[in-house]
Design a protein around this motif. Structure first.
Motif, PDB file in Angstrom:
ATOM      1  N   ILE A  12      57.891 -88.708 -10.082  1.00 59.61           N
ATOM      2  CA  ILE A  12      57.153 -87.843 -10.846  1.00 59.61           C
ATOM      3  C   ILE A  12      55.638 -88.219 -10.514  1.00 59.61           C
ATOM      4  O   ILE A  12      55.322 -89.378 -10.219  1.00 59.61           O
ATOM      5  N   THR A  13      54.970 -87.009 -10.051  1.00 52.62           N
ATOM      6  CA  THR A  13      53.784 -86.998  -9.612  1.00 52.62           C
ATOM      7  C   THR A  13      52.504 -86.775 -10.629  1.00 52.62           C
ATOM      8  O   THR A  13      51.316 -87.050 -10.369  1.00 52.62           O
ATOM      9  N   GLU A  14      52.749 -85.736 -11.710  1.00 58.79           N
ATOM     10  CA  GLU A  14      51.728 -85.785 -12.901  1.00 58.79           C
ATOM     11  C   GLU A  14      52.594 -85.514 -14.037  1.00 58.79           C
ATOM     12  O   GLU A  14      53.654 -84.979 -13.826  1.00 58.79           O
ATOM     13  N   VAL A  15      51.727 -85.686 -15.202  1.00 60.60           N
ATOM     14  CA  VAL A  15      52.528 -85.815 -16.562  1.00 60.60           C
ATOM     15  C   VAL A  15      51.470 -85.175 -17.386  1.00 60.60           C
ATOM     16  O   VAL A  15      50.390 -85.568 -17.318  1.00 60.60           O
ATOM     17  N   GLU A  16      51.741 -84.205 -18.247  1.00 62.24           N
ATOM     18  CA  GLU A  16      50.911 -83.456 -19.302  1.00 62.24           C
ATOM     19  C   GLU A  16      51.641 -83.597 -20.723  1.00 62.24           C
ATOM     20  O   GLU A  16      52.739 -83.026 -20.756  1.00 62.24           O
ATOM     21  N   GLY A  17      51.169 -84.273 -21.839  1.00 56.23           N
ATOM     22  CA  GLY A  17      51.782 -84.172 -23.130  1.00 56.23           C
ATOM     23  C   GLY A  17      53.021 -84.975 -23.364  1.00 56.23           C
ATOM     24  O   GLY A  17      53.466 -84.715 -24.313  1.00 56.23           O
ATOM     25  N   LEU A  18      53.440 -85.639 -22.279  1.00 53.70           N
ATOM     26  CA  LEU A  18      54.839 -86.454 -22.583  1.00 53.70           C
ATOM     27  C   LEU A  18      54.673 -87.593 -23.224  1.00 53.70           C
ATOM     28  O   LEU A  18      55.292 -88.412 -23.727  1.00 53.70           O
ATOM     29  N   TRP A  19      53.239 -88.502 -22.835  1.00 50.87           N
ATOM     30  CA  TRP A  19      53.046 -89.729 -23.561  1.00 50.87           C
ATOM     31  C   TRP A  19      51.584 -89.825 -23.664  1.00 50.87           C
ATOM     32  O   TRP A  19      50.795 -89.076 -22.708  1.00 50.87           O
ATOM     33  N   SER A  20      50.811 -90.558 -24.521  1.00 53.26           N
ATOM     34  CA  SER A  20      49.496 -90.545 -24.695  1.00 53.26           C
ATOM     35  C   SER A  20      48.826 -91.776 -23.666  1.00 53.26           C
ATOM     36  O   SER A  20      49.754 -92.723 -23.487  1.00 53.26           O
ATOM     37  N   GLU A  21      47.808 -91.618 -23.141  1.00 55.55           N
ATOM     38  CA  GLU A  21      47.313 -92.762 -22.354  1.00 55.55           C
ATOM     39  C   GLU A  21      46.857 -93.778 -23.409  1.00 55.55           C
ATOM     40  O   GLU A  21      46.814 -94.989 -22.591  1.00 55.55           O
ATOM     41  N   LYS A  22      46.671 -93.570 -24.591  1.00 55.53           N
ATOM     42  CA  LYS A  22      46.531 -94.771 -25.527  1.00 55.53           C
ATOM     43  C   LYS A  22      47.771 -95.536 -25.748  1.00 55.53           C
ATOM     44  O   LYS A  22      47.631 -96.733 -26.323  1.00 55.53           O
ATOM     45  N   ASN A  79      53.717-100.608 -21.304  1.00 59.05           N
ATOM     46  CA  ASN A  79      55.248-100.846 -21.609  1.00 59.05           C
ATOM     47  C   ASN A  79      56.016 -99.678 -22.278  1.00 59.05           C
ATOM     48  O   ASN A  79      57.045 -98.979 -21.598  1.00 59.05           O
ATOM     49  N   LYS A  80      55.264 -98.984 -23.044  1.00 60.67           N
ATOM     50  CA  LYS A  80      55.743 -97.788 -23.888  1.00 60.67           C
ATOM     51  C   LYS A  80      55.725 -96.810 -23.041  1.00 60.67           C
ATOM     52  O   LYS A  80      56.497 -95.715 -22.898  1.00 60.67           O
ATOM     53  N   GLN A  81      54.837 -96.393 -22.118  1.00 57.80           N
ATOM     54  CA  GLN A  81      54.597 -95.412 -20.905  1.00 57.80           C
ATOM     55  C   GLN A  81      55.766 -95.649 -20.201  1.00 57.80           C
ATOM     56  O   GLN A  81      56.339 -94.363 -19.691  1.00 57.80           O
ATOM     57  N   ARG A  82      55.952 -96.778 -19.554  1.00 59.39           N
ATOM     58  CA  ARG A  82      57.259 -97.014 -18.524  1.00 59.39           C
ATOM     59  C   ARG A  82      58.408 -96.599 -19.148  1.00 59.39           C
ATOM     60  O   ARG A  82      59.315 -96.055 -18.447  1.00 59.39           O
TER      61      ARG A  82
END
Length: 180
Positions: free
Chosen positions: A137-147, A151-154
């Motif tokens: 994955i090279t770019e993400v929009e709207g799938l998870w928050s930067e906040k 661990n949750k992002q991974r």
């Protein structure tokens, strides 16, 4: 992916292949992502023909050519190609070796080998297949928050990669040739 058959002599056919690699956007789970491949497997299934191992040509380091000129300088993608399998079911493994984060560019009319026709009709089926480890994955929009926590992002990224990989099954690209 484009596979050609060029008759070079009676019952002998050269098989040049063109494979184009690039990033792609995909809508997924309320957002979208851009992904590319770090590798994959090209499989050739032959019916009424064979390619002797000593006549397989596509091996070693290959530089993918890019037709698009970008404003910033980019190194070309370099992949290593190894082969195995049998004379009836050949396999080429493509793996990114240097430069970009994913395979980008074109492998243009590289000769896979010379097919010997045993009987007619002779059929060649080529598929390009991808495992989860080669999806990047090279770019993400709207799938998870930067906040969200790292661990949750991974965890979300692993789930998204698995969903994306299931969209790429059983193969990314497929083509067939028939002689006779």
């Amino acid at each position: 992916m484009d596979l050609e058959g060029i008759l070079v002599e009676s019952e002998k056919i050269d098989l040049p292949i063109t494979i184009e690699f690039n990033e792609q956007w995909e809508l997924l789970e309320g957002g979208r992502l851009k992904f590319g491949l770090k590798g994959g497997t090209l499989k050739l299934n032959l019916e009424n023909g064979h390619i002797p191992q000593n006549l397989c040509n596509l091996t070693g380091l290959k530089v993918l050519t890019e037709e698009q000129v970008t404003e910033k300088f980019q190194f070309p993608s370099i992949c290593e190609v190894t082969t195995n399998g049998s004379e009836l079911n050949l396999v080429w493994l493509f793996e990114l070796k240097k430069a970009s984060s994913v395979l980008k560019g074109t492998l243009l009319k590289e000769k896979l080998g010379t097919l010997t026709v045993n009987n007619q009709p002779c059929c060649v089926e080529a598929t390009f297949e991808v495992e989860l480890k080669y999806v990047h994955i090279t770019e993400v929009e709207g799938l998870w928050s930067e906040k969200d926590s790292i661990n949750k992002q991974r965890i979300a990224q692993v789930r998204v990669r698995k969903n994306l990989c299931s969209l790429l099954q059983p193969y990314v690209s497929r083509t067939k040739l028939r002689y006779g």
